[in-house]
Design a protein around this motif. Structure first.
Motif, mmCIF file in Angstrom:
data_model
loop_
_atom_site.group_PDB
_atom_site.id
_atom_site.type_symbol
_atom_site.label_atom_id
_atom_site.label_comp_id
_atom_site.label_asym_id
_atom_site.label_seq_id
_atom_site.Cartn_x
_atom_site.Cartn_y
_atom_site.Cartn_z
ATOM 1 N N ALA A 1 0.839 -1.208 0.000
ATOM 2 C CA ALA A 1 0.000 0.000 0.000
ATOM 3 C C ALA A 1 0.874 1.258 0.000
ATOM 4 C CB ALA A 1 -0.931 0.001 1.206
ATOM 5 N N LEU A 2 2.001 1.233 0.704
ATOM 6 C CA LEU A 2 2.877 2.403 0.771
ATOM 7 C C LEU A 2 3.497 2.725 -0.589
ATOM 8 C CD1 LEU A 2 4.582 1.811 4.231
ATOM 9 C CD2 LEU A 2 2.812 3.495 3.664
ATOM 10 N N GLN A 3 3.650 1.716 -1.435
ATOM 11 C CA GLN A 3 4.164 1.953 -2.790
ATOM 12 C C GLN A 3 3.258 2.910 -3.557
ATOM 13 O OE1 GLN A 3 4.653 -1.733 -4.932
ATOM 14 N NE2 GLN A 3 5.529 -2.730 -3.147
ATOM 15 N N ARG A 4 1.984 2.881 -3.231
ATOM 16 C CA ARG A 4 0.992 3.697 -3.942
ATOM 17 C C ARG A 4 1.190 5.195 -3.694
ATOM 18 N NH1 ARG A 4 -0.265 -0.341 -7.118
ATOM 19 N NH2 ARG A 4 -1.481 -1.960 -6.132
ATOM 20 N N LEU A 5 2.060 5.541 -2.754
ATOM 21 C CA LEU A 5 2.386 6.960 -2.568
ATOM 22 C C LEU A 5 2.983 7.541 -3.844
ATOM 23 C CD1 LEU A 5 3.920 6.819 1.023
ATOM 24 C CD2 LEU A 5 1.737 7.840 0.357
ATOM 25 N N ALA A 6 3.372 6.683 -4.751
ATOM 26 C CA ALA A 6 3.942 7.102 -6.035
ATOM 27 C C ALA A 6 3.040 8.080 -6.778
ATOM 28 C CB ALA A 6 4.216 5.875 -6.902
ATOM 29 N N VAL A 7 1.751 7.983 -6.563
ATOM 30 C CA VAL A 7 0.827 8.877 -7.280
ATOM 31 C C VAL A 7 1.075 10.341 -6.921
ATOM 32 C CG1 VAL A 7 -0.969 7.118 -7.499
ATOM 33 C CG2 VAL A 7 -1.058 8.748 -5.604
ATOM 34 N N PHE A 8 1.753 10.610 -5.831
ATOM 35 C CA PHE A 8 2.035 11.973 -5.416
ATOM 36 C C PHE A 8 3.360 12.493 -5.983
ATOM 37 C CE2 PHE A 8 -0.775 10.241 -2.120
ATOM 38 C CZ PHE A 8 -1.828 11.123 -2.265
ATOM 39 N N GLY A 9 4.024 11.695 -6.798
ATOM 40 C CA GLY A 9 5.246 12.123 -7.481
ATOM 41 C C GLY A 9 6.309 12.677 -6.554
ATOM 42 N N ASP A 10 6.825 13.846 -6.911
ATOM 43 C CA ASP A 10 7.913 14.470 -6.139
ATOM 44 C C ASP A 10 7.558 14.665 -4.666
ATOM 45 O OD1 ASP A 10 9.816 14.677 -8.163
ATOM 46 O OD2 ASP A 10 9.164 16.671 -8.779
ATOM 47 N N ASP A 11 6.290 14.897 -4.372
ATOM 48 C CA ASP A 11 5.878 15.107 -2.979
ATOM 49 C C ASP A 11 6.077 13.862 -2.121
ATOM 50 O OD1 ASP A 11 5.156 17.726 -3.517
ATOM 51 O OD2 ASP A 11 3.054 17.224 -3.882
ATOM 52 N N ALA A 12 6.069 12.694 -2.745
ATOM 53 C CA ALA A 12 6.216 11.437 -2.000
ATOM 54 C C ALA A 12 7.672 11.024 -1.816
ATOM 55 C CB ALA A 12 5.461 10.320 -2.711
ATOM 56 N N GLN B 1 11.132 -7.454 8.156
ATOM 57 C CA GLN B 1 10.972 -6.173 8.833
ATOM 58 C C GLN B 1 11.840 -5.091 8.201
ATOM 59 O OE1 GLN B 1 12.536 -7.913 12.512
ATOM 60 N NE2 GLN B 1 13.758 -6.053 12.753
ATOM 61 N N PHE B 2 12.896 -5.475 7.491
ATOM 62 C CA PHE B 2 13.740 -4.516 6.784
ATOM 63 C C PHE B 2 13.495 -4.547 5.273
ATOM 64 C CE2 PHE B 2 16.233 -5.634 10.617
ATOM 65 C CZ PHE B 2 16.196 -4.391 11.227
ATOM 66 N N GLN B 3 13.297 -5.743 4.750
ATOM 67 C CA GLN B 3 13.079 -5.904 3.313
ATOM 68 C C GLN B 3 11.820 -5.175 2.848
ATOM 69 O OE1 GLN B 3 11.509 -9.657 2.038
ATOM 70 N NE2 GLN B 3 12.735 -9.630 0.162
ATOM 71 N N HIS B 4 10.735 -5.305 3.579
ATOM 72 C CA HIS B 4 9.467 -4.729 3.149
ATOM 73 C C HIS B 4 9.480 -3.201 3.073
ATOM 74 C CE1 HIS B 4 6.975 -8.606 3.966
ATOM 75 N NE2 HIS B 4 7.902 -8.763 3.032
ATOM 76 N N PRO B 5 10.005 -2.496 4.079
ATOM 77 C CA PRO B 5 10.059 -1.035 3.923
ATOM 78 C C PRO B 5 10.937 -0.618 2.736
ATOM 79 C CG PRO B 5 10.461 -1.624 6.202
ATOM 80 C CD PRO B 5 10.427 -2.900 5.420
ATOM 81 N N TYR B 6 12.053 -1.304 2.568
ATOM 82 C CA TYR B 6 12.940 -0.994 1.444
ATOM 83 C C TYR B 6 12.204 -1.150 0.119
ATOM 84 C CZ TYR B 6 16.767 -1.249 -1.890
ATOM 85 O OH TYR B 6 17.591 -1.035 -2.968
ATOM 86 N N LEU B 7 11.526 -2.277 -0.038
ATOM 87 C CA LEU B 7 10.797 -2.530 -1.280
ATOM 88 C C LEU B 7 9.639 -1.550 -1.457
ATOM 89 C CD1 LEU B 7 10.792 -6.415 -1.375
ATOM 90 C CD2 LEU B 7 12.090 -4.842 -2.839
ATOM 91 N N GLY B 8 8.975 -1.206 -0.372
ATOM 92 C CA GLY B 8 7.903 -0.212 -0.454
ATOM 93 C C GLY B 8 8.417 1.104 -1.000
ATOM 94 N N GLY B 9 9.583 1.519 -0.513
ATOM 95 C CA GLY B 9 10.168 2.781 -0.959
ATOM 96 C C GLY B 9 10.677 2.730 -2.379
ATOM 97 N N LEU B 10 11.471 1.713 -2.708
ATOM 98 C CA LEU B 10 12.053 1.656 -4.043
ATOM 99 C C LEU B 10 10.998 1.349 -5.111
ATOM 100 C CD1 LEU B 10 14.587 2.023 -5.694
ATOM 101 C CD2 LEU B 10 15.122 -0.397 -5.329
ATOM 102 N N CYS B 11 10.066 0.477 -4.815
ATOM 103 C CA CYS B 11 8.983 0.208 -5.774
ATOM 104 C C CYS B 11 8.132 1.460 -5.976
ATOM 105 C CB CYS B 11 8.111 -0.955 -5.309
ATOM 106 S SG CYS B 11 8.896 -2.560 -5.458
ATOM 107 N N GLY B 12 7.924 2.216 -4.916
ATOM 108 C CA GLY B 12 7.184 3.468 -5.040
ATOM 109 C C GLY B 12 7.912 4.461 -5.931
#
Length: 142
Positions: free
Chosen positions: A14-25, A48-59
């Protein structure tokens, strides 16, 4: 919510979806990646570490050209060897750089360096990565 460890771990898709906010995210997506990197050299072995990393980079990957302000920091993290560049993690990293508009030859050099000991580090493999990265339908997964 992105700062909560339970959401980072269980809600990273779900955090990956922050991508819709572009530069703001971008600050939030980088913060997620950095939480993951706090897990050490082999952070990807623990969810616990892999998931946040993937959320950020996938976003960041999904945001692509809408988040070009992330490119300098992503270049720096890559240059410093802070991001894993092997296997699917490397594929995601290179895809993200390409989707954000990084020069193909710069990414090619990183790809070859990361895969230097692999027999499949051919130009054909890189060309396929570029084609996949630049399709309209996103290929932002690891």
């Amino acid at each position: 919510m992105a700062s909560r460890p339970d959401v980072q771990w269980h809600g990273y898709i779900a955090l990956q979806r922050l991508a819709v906010f572009g530069d703001d995210a971008v600050p939030t997506l980088f913060a997620l990646m950095k939480v993951g990197l706090e897990g050490g050299k082999h952070f990807y072995r623990k969810s616990q570490f892999q998931h946040p990393y993937l959320g950020g980079l996938c976003g960041l990957c999904q945001a692509g050209a809408k988040a070009t302000c992330a490119l300098p920091e992503l270049r720096q993290l890559t240059a410093e060897g802070m991001l894993p560049d092997h296997a699917s993690y490397g594929g995601l990293q290179f895809t993200t750089l390409l989707r954000m508009g990084e020069d193909k030859e710069q990414v090619r050099a990183l790809f070859v360096a990361a895969a230097r000991n692999k027999s499949n580090a051919t130009g054909r493999h890189f060309d396929r990565l570029v084609t996949r990265a630049l399709k309209k339908k996103q290929k932002c997964y690891y």
